[in-house]
Design an enzyme around this catalytic site. Structure first.
Site, PDB file in Angstrom:
ATOM      1  N   CYS A 186      15.308   5.412  19.674  1.00  0.00           N
ATOM      2  CA  CYS A 186      13.929   5.106  20.081  1.00  0.00           C
ATOM      3  C   CYS A 186      13.613   3.659  19.709  1.00  0.00           C
ATOM      4  CB  CYS A 186      12.960   6.061  19.391  1.00  0.00           C
ATOM      5  SG  CYS A 186      11.247   5.646  19.750  1.00  0.00           S
TER       6      CYS A 186
ATOM      7  N   LYS B  53     -18.849   3.552  -2.282  1.00  0.00           N
ATOM      8  CA  LYS B  53     -19.242   2.851  -1.058  1.00  0.00           C
ATOM      9  C   LYS B  53     -20.520   3.426  -0.446  1.00  0.00           C
ATOM     10  CE  LYS B  53     -15.826  -0.053  -0.412  1.00  0.00           C
ATOM     11  NZ  LYS B  53     -15.190  -0.054   0.862  1.00  0.00           N
TER      12      LYS B  53
ATOM     13  N   CYS C 119       8.106  11.295  23.834  1.00  0.00           N
ATOM     14  CA  CYS C 119       7.807  10.018  23.180  1.00  0.00           C
ATOM     15  C   CYS C 119       7.534   8.949  24.241  1.00  0.00           C
ATOM     16  CB  CYS C 119       8.984   9.604  22.305  1.00  0.00           C
ATOM     17  SG  CYS C 119       8.847   7.918  21.704  1.00  0.00           S
TER      18      CYS C 119
ATOM     19  N   TYR D 161      -5.150  -6.939  17.341  1.00  0.00           N
ATOM     20  CA  TYR D 161      -4.248  -7.988  17.799  1.00  0.00           C
ATOM     21  C   TYR D 161      -2.857  -7.401  18.044  1.00  0.00           C
ATOM     22  CZ  TYR D 161      -1.565 -12.370  17.645  1.00  0.00           C
ATOM     23  OH  TYR D 161      -0.716 -13.410  17.935  1.00  0.00           O
TER      24      TYR D 161
ATOM     25  N   GLU E 251     -22.792  -1.921 -10.788  1.00  0.00           N
ATOM     26  CA  GLU E 251     -23.233  -3.215 -10.246  1.00  0.00           C
ATOM     27  C   GLU E 251     -22.883  -3.290  -8.766  1.00  0.00           C
ATOM     28  OE1 GLU E 251     -20.240  -4.767 -12.918  1.00  0.00           O
ATOM     29  OE2 GLU E 251     -19.601  -6.166 -11.354  1.00  0.00           O
TER      30      GLU E 251
ATOM     31  N   CYS F 289       8.665  11.929  17.402  1.00  0.00           N
ATOM     32  CA  CYS F 289       9.721  11.663  18.375  1.00  0.00           C
ATOM     33  C   CYS F 289      11.053  12.038  17.737  1.00  0.00           C
ATOM     34  CB  CYS F 289       9.690  10.180  18.720  1.00  0.00           C
ATOM     35  SG  CYS F 289      11.201   9.579  19.441  1.00  0.00           S
TER      36      CYS F 289
ATOM     37  N   LYS G 111     -17.830   0.771 -13.745  1.00  0.00           N
ATOM     38  CA  LYS G 111     -16.768   0.331 -14.666  1.00  0.00           C
ATOM     39  C   LYS G 111     -17.032   0.910 -16.046  1.00  0.00           C
ATOM     40  CE  LYS G 111     -16.418  -4.108 -12.313  1.00  0.00           C
ATOM     41  NZ  LYS G 111     -16.765  -5.529 -12.330  1.00  0.00           N
TER      42      LYS G 111
ATOM     43  N   ASP H 222     -19.797  -8.353  -0.866  1.00  0.00           N
ATOM     44  CA  ASP H 222     -18.866  -8.466   0.254  1.00  0.00           C
ATOM     45  C   ASP H 222     -18.530  -9.941   0.498  1.00  0.00           C
ATOM     46  OD1 ASP H 222     -17.278  -7.429   2.131  1.00  0.00           O
ATOM     47  OD2 ASP H 222     -18.849  -6.784   3.503  1.00  0.00           O
TER      48      ASP H 222
ATOM     49  N   TYR I 127     -17.888 -11.415 -12.370  1.00  0.00           N
ATOM     50  CA  TYR I 127     -17.945 -10.002 -12.763  1.00  0.00           C
ATOM     51  C   TYR I 127     -16.681  -9.517 -13.476  1.00  0.00           C
ATOM     52  CZ  TYR I 127     -15.574  -9.595  -8.248  1.00  0.00           C
ATOM     53  OH  TYR I 127     -14.722  -9.764  -7.194  1.00  0.00           O
TER      54      TYR I 127
ATOM     55  N   CYS J 272      10.523   6.185  24.177  1.00  0.00           N
ATOM     56  CA  CYS J 272      11.922   6.416  24.567  1.00  0.00           C
ATOM     57  C   CYS J 272      12.101   7.669  25.419  1.00  0.00           C
ATOM     58  CB  CYS J 272      12.816   6.497  23.330  1.00  0.00           C
ATOM     59  SG  CYS J 272      12.547   7.975  22.338  1.00  0.00           S
TER      60      CYS J 272
ATOM     61  N   LYS K 220     -21.316  -4.131  -5.228  1.00  0.00           N
ATOM     62  CA  LYS K 220     -20.009  -4.617  -4.778  1.00  0.00           C
ATOM     63  C   LYS K 220     -20.291  -5.674  -3.714  1.00  0.00           C
ATOM     64  CE  LYS K 220     -15.448  -3.116  -3.377  1.00  0.00           C
ATOM     65  NZ  LYS K 220     -15.197  -3.878  -2.157  1.00  0.00           N
TER      66      LYS K 220
ATOM     67  N   GLU L 210     -16.866 -13.154  -7.225  1.00  0.00           N
ATOM     68  CA  GLU L 210     -16.898 -13.155  -5.761  1.00  0.00           C
ATOM     69  C   GLU L 210     -17.576 -14.414  -5.233  1.00  0.00           C
ATOM     70  OE1 GLU L 210     -15.395 -10.455  -4.957  1.00  0.00           O
ATOM     71  OE2 GLU L 210     -15.752 -10.039  -2.835  1.00  0.00           O
TER      72      GLU L 210
ATOM     73  N   ARG M 174      -7.416 -14.500  -4.249  1.00  0.00           N
ATOM     74  CA  ARG M 174      -6.718 -13.298  -4.683  1.00  0.00           C
ATOM     75  C   ARG M 174      -5.322 -13.199  -4.056  1.00  0.00           C
ATOM     76  NH1 ARG M 174      -6.504  -7.985  -2.667  1.00  0.00           N
ATOM     77  NH2 ARG M 174      -6.134  -6.480  -4.306  1.00  0.00           N
TER      78      ARG M 174
ATOM     79  N   SER N  65      -7.069  -4.212  -6.897  1.00  0.00           N
ATOM     80  CA  SER N  65      -8.189  -3.766  -6.063  1.00  0.00           C
ATOM     81  C   SER N  65      -8.846  -2.545  -6.701  1.00  0.00           C
ATOM     82  CB  SER N  65      -7.686  -3.458  -4.661  1.00  0.00           C
ATOM     83  OG  SER N  65      -6.644  -2.533  -4.758  1.00  0.00           O
ATOM     84  N   LEU N  66      -9.815  -1.990  -6.014  1.00  0.00           N
ATOM     85  CA  LEU N  66     -10.546  -0.838  -6.552  1.00  0.00           C
ATOM     86  C   LEU N  66     -10.324   0.368  -5.669  1.00  0.00           C
ATOM     87  CD1 LEU N  66     -13.986  -2.566  -7.207  1.00  0.00           C
ATOM     88  CD2 LEU N  66     -12.485  -1.632  -8.961  1.00  0.00           C
TER      89      LEU N  66
HETATM   90  S1  IVH Z   1     -14.104  -5.567 -10.101  1.00  0.00           S
HETATM   91  C1  IVH Z   1      -9.712  -4.587 -11.371  1.00  0.00           C
HETATM   92  N1  IVH Z   1     -16.563  -5.918  -9.321  1.00  0.00           N
HETATM   93  O1  IVH Z   1     -13.872  -5.711  -4.515  1.00  0.00           O
HETATM   94  C2  IVH Z   1     -10.927  -4.583 -10.537  1.00  0.00           C
HETATM   95  N2  IVH Z   1     -14.845  -6.216  -7.715  1.00  0.00           N
HETATM   96  O2  IVH Z   1     -11.961  -3.607  -3.843  1.00  0.00           O
HETATM   97  C3  IVH Z   1     -11.523  -5.930 -10.372  1.00  0.00           C
HETATM   98  N3  IVH Z   1     -15.643  -6.913  -5.519  1.00  0.00           N
HETATM   99  O3  IVH Z   1     -10.967  -7.627  -4.884  1.00  0.00           O
HETATM  100  C4  IVH Z   1     -12.588  -5.978  -9.365  1.00  0.00           C
HETATM  101  N4  IVH Z   1     -17.784  -6.967  -6.022  1.00  0.00           N
HETATM  102  O4  IVH Z   1     -13.114  -8.856  -4.331  1.00  0.00           O
HETATM  103  C5  IVH Z   1     -15.276  -5.925  -8.950  1.00  0.00           C
HETATM  104  N5  IVH Z   1     -18.792  -6.268  -8.772  1.00  0.00           N
HETATM  105  C6  IVH Z   1     -17.516  -6.257  -8.430  1.00  0.00           C
HETATM  106  C7  IVH Z   1     -17.112  -6.582  -7.122  1.00  0.00           C
HETATM  107  C8  IVH Z   1     -15.765  -6.551  -6.807  1.00  0.00           C
HETATM  108  C9  IVH Z   1     -16.881  -7.159  -5.070  1.00  0.00           C
HETATM  109  C10 IVH Z   1     -14.426  -6.985  -4.704  1.00  0.00           C
HETATM  110  C11 IVH Z   1     -13.319  -7.834  -5.264  1.00  0.00           C
HETATM  111  C12 IVH Z   1     -12.112  -6.957  -5.314  1.00  0.00           C
HETATM  112  C13 IVH Z   1     -12.493  -5.861  -4.389  1.00  0.00           C
HETATM  113  C14 IVH Z   1     -11.790  -4.583  -4.776  1.00  0.00           C
END
Ligand code: IVH
Length: 700
Positions: free
Chosen positions: A450, A327, A421, A49, A128, A444, A303, A132, A239, A424, A130, A187, A151, A94-95
């Site tokens: 610029c 991942k 550049c 966008y 466990e 640049c 974890k 989506d 979780y 500019c 992750k 989630e 969040r 986040s992770l």
């Molecule tokens: S633990 C302090 N466990 O991943 C860490 N997160 O990249 C707390 N997510 O914002 C997160 N599955 O939305 C955790 N089994 C899982 C998860 C999980 C999905 C997401 C969650 C978080 C994001 C971090």
């Protein structure tokens, strides 16, 4: 009638083309605005966008007659009017991500090192899926659901209580003896089947389709009318947790069991593993099942099981040291590379962006991807007109991996990276470091002349972790800049006064009613006093991110003190340079960037003007309640209850600065057995010395 010169005729022809392209892009933007704001179903990424908007800007820069002064600025990402804000008592962080098996081994090894465990020691780690979806924090008081929040940015989310109450898998009342205050996190997601059915319905009703289950879950939850959410099939896996008055377990898996007993669904693929090899084996098990699972997952979360270990490991910036997301391999696709666009960033970095024939990669349409830098394009010999392999992994920006050379058209020529550049026209160079090695980034040299750099600097100046001026988002800055209203940070603060005298007032522009202008001026005026660390960060000095800005603020106390030292530090042999270098974390590169910034004439003039409007105040405390906040601490000798790294992290978390050597500025020395010369120095300077136990008592 006067006849036109050949130049005028040529310009008129180019203007006609530009007008056509501009109109097409404006229509696209309008459609994307609707998808984004009204339907919660963006069909392109924010980056795509922004790229369209940038293209419009560059057309407008060449042909000012295309500027639509009445165009409505894009509203910020957060639909502020929609939901009330909720501050998270415990931030939702986040992770970190890992991608290779080696990194999983390294994760476990790092955890052990940090905790001071032997390599041969076992450490239990859970694995466990992750999920989506989108994370949500559910607050229960005396067993009753009282609030549900998204969040958001991790510190503040949106109140979606009414909507969450319509989700069947989320109990309104907890079972059993739940703690008085119990925040459950997890989630919210939509199954693949429900997503397909929902899209089918959307299409039948002539409504736009959602891009993937994650977006449709988010769109379904963030509905102003909870009865719409109620009709959408949403699910929830618990979780994690936030504030809990009385912890029901001492391990991760124990907590998950407890959440299950309280009435939540927890993921059946959660395993407790004893080694990195076991984690990897479970990762493969989950990956094998991925396609057959009814919901989308994008990796496996590891974890550390023991909650006391989790506490000790703590966090690095916004991600826990005790957890990581491993991942799955990125998804790939091939498509045509139509063009290479060069974007100019805040510090003048020229970044090549691939403009692609839109292609679906892992459920998302990709039309822009990063080409990283000049050397990568040369090394992979990527040419405009090539069919290229595009990869997308999770939230990471899509990237071009390389060309499919047997599909190369005969006329495709090697790509020549511009040496000027594009914004500019200034020369763009690759700087050499002390060893004569060329920087991968071409920059640049236009500095403040610029337009691309000055806009990006303004955006940075107003951004959330800098001055955080509400209502002055990217779009507004671009508009004000294009109209010459705001060219430098100081101009932001004189806008109100100038508007008072202007013929054409801001409030009379479409999208800028009286209230929004009043709010904007109020938001600007509220920032006339700002914490010095934010102010330093906002200046956008190279290599000075938030952490370094804090370090500098802590060291110098006032902005003037920093300014006077940094502006005298151009000579590498000067005392001023030595003072900068002595600050923990400020190496030569940062010191040089500071010296350069503060001795640059244009910067000086801009700063002078800015400081007439804004007063940097004492820095923000990390943890004001901590007894060691703001103190400089030295650890020396052997520590027995924690590793040195752990002690340092703990002290920093509490707002202290940890230094490697004792000086008159040291406030406290924590000494263990075997402490030597540092102890002598401490007594020479009359600095307080305490034992490890006393330290632990002080900070617990
Ligand atoms: S633990 C302090 N466990 O991943 C860490 N997160 O990249 C707390 N997510 O914002 C997160 N599955 O939305 C955790 N089994 C899982 C998860 C999980 C999905 C997401 C969650 C978080 C994001 C971090």
């Amino acid at each position: 009638m006067t006849s036109q010169s050949p130049d005028q005729i040529r310009r008129a022809a180019r203007l006609a083309d530009a007008r056509e392209e501009h109109a097409r892009l404006a229509a696209e933007v309008a459609q994307h605005d609707i998808s984004y704001h009204q339907e919660d179903a963006p069909t392109i990424s924010d980056a795509d966008y922004d790229a369209i908007r940038r293209r419009m800007d560059s057309l407008e820069a060449r042909f000012p007659e295309l500027v639509d002064l009445f165009a409505k600025p894009r509203i910020g990402a957060a639909p502020a009017e929609k939901f009330a804000k909720v501050k998270h008592v415990v931030p939702m962080l986040s992770l970190g991500n890992i991608f290779d098996p080696d990194e999983a081994q390294e994760f476990v090894a790092r955890v052990k090192r940090f905790l001071g465990l032997a390599e041969s020691d076992g450490v239990a780690v859970t694995a466990e899926p992750k999920i989506d979806g989108l994370s949500c924090s559910l607050r229960y008081v005396k067993g009753e659901l009282v609030q549900a929040a998204t969040r958001g940015d991790g510190f503040e989310g949106e109140d979606v209580t009414a909507n969450v109450r319509t989700i069947k898998e989320i109990p309104h009342r907890l079972n059993g003896n739940a703690p008085e205050i119990c925040e459950v996190r997890g989630e919210i997601y939509m199954t693949k089947g429900d997503f397909a059915a929902l899209n089918e319905r959307q299409m039948q009703q002539g409504k736009p389709a959602f891009a993937n289950p994650r977006n449709s879950a988010a769109g379904s939850l963030r509905q102003l009318d909870p009865s719409v959410t109620a009709q959408r099939p949403l699910h929830f896996f618990a979780y994690a947790w936030g504030e809990i008055s009385d912890m029901p377990a001492t391990t991760q898996h124990g907590m998950i069991e407890a959440l299950h007993h309280f009435g939540f669904k927890t993921n059946p693929l959660t395993r407790q593993c004893q080694s990195a090899d076991e984690l990897l084996a479970h990762w493969h098990t989950i990956e094998d099942q991925r396609a057959a699972l009814p919901y989308d997952i994008d990796g496996v979360v590891y974890k550390v099981d023991d909650l006391d270990y989790q506490r000790r490991l703590g966090f690095v910036s916004r991600a826990p040291r005790w957890a990581t997301a491993h991942k799955f391999a990125a998804e790939k696709a091939t498509t045509l590379l139509r063009d290479i666009e060069i974007q100019v960033g805040r510090t003048g970095a020229l970044t090549p962006v691939a403009k692609l024939e839109p292609v679906t990669v892992g459920g998302v349409v990709v039309s822009n991807a990063t080409l990283h830098n000049e050397d990568e394009i040369t090394r992979k010999d990527i040419r405009i007109g090539d069919t290229v392999i595009v990869q997308r992994a999770g939230d990471v920006i899509p990237q071009v991996l390389g060309p499919v050379t047997d599909k190369r058209p005969a006329e495709a020529k090697p790509y020549a990276f511009p040496h000027l550049c594009p914004a500019c026209g200034s020369v763009a160079v690759r700087e050499a470091d002390a060893k004569g090695e060329l920087d991968v980034v071409r920059r640049c040299t236009g500095g403040l002349i610029c337009p691309a750099q000055s806009i990006e600097r303004l955006k940075h100046f107003c951004s959330r972790n800098a001055l955080d001026i509400e209502g002055l988002g990217d779009r507004q800055i671009e508009l004000f800049h294009a109209e010459g209203l705001v060219m430098t940070p100081a101009d932001i603060f004189t806008l109100e006064e100038r508007d008072r005298r202007a013929m054409k007032k801001l409030k009379d522009r479409e999208g800028f009613g009286e209230t929004s202008v009043r709010n904007l001026f109020a938001a600007i005026n509220a920032r006339r006093k700002v914490a010095v660390n934010r102010f330093i960060f906002a200046l956008g000095i190279r290599h000075v991110g938030e952490t370094n800005a804090r370090r500098l603020a802590r060291h110098f106390g006032t902005f003037e003190a920093l300014r006077s030292v940094a502006s005298a530090a151009s000579d590498p042999a000067s005392d001023a340079r030595a003072e900068l270098n002595a600050i923990e974390g400020v190496g030569d590169v940062v010191a040089e960037a500071l010296a350069e910034f503060f001795s640059e004439k244009h910067n000086e003039a801009q700063l002078e003007a800015l400081l007439k409007e804004v007063s940097p105040e004492p820095m923000e405390a990390v943890q004001t309640s901590s007894p060691v906040a703001g103190k400089t601490i030295v650890f020396t000798g052997a520590l027995e209850k924690m590793t040195r790294e752990e002690a340092k992290a703990q002290a920093e978390r509490l707002g202290a600065k940890v230094s490697g050597s004792v000086s008159r500025k040291t406030d406290l020395v924590v000494a263990g057995p075997g402490a030597g010369s540092k102890l002598d120095k401490a007594s020479e300077f009359g600095i307080e010395v305490i034992s490890e136990d006393e330290w632990l008592a002080r900070v617990s």
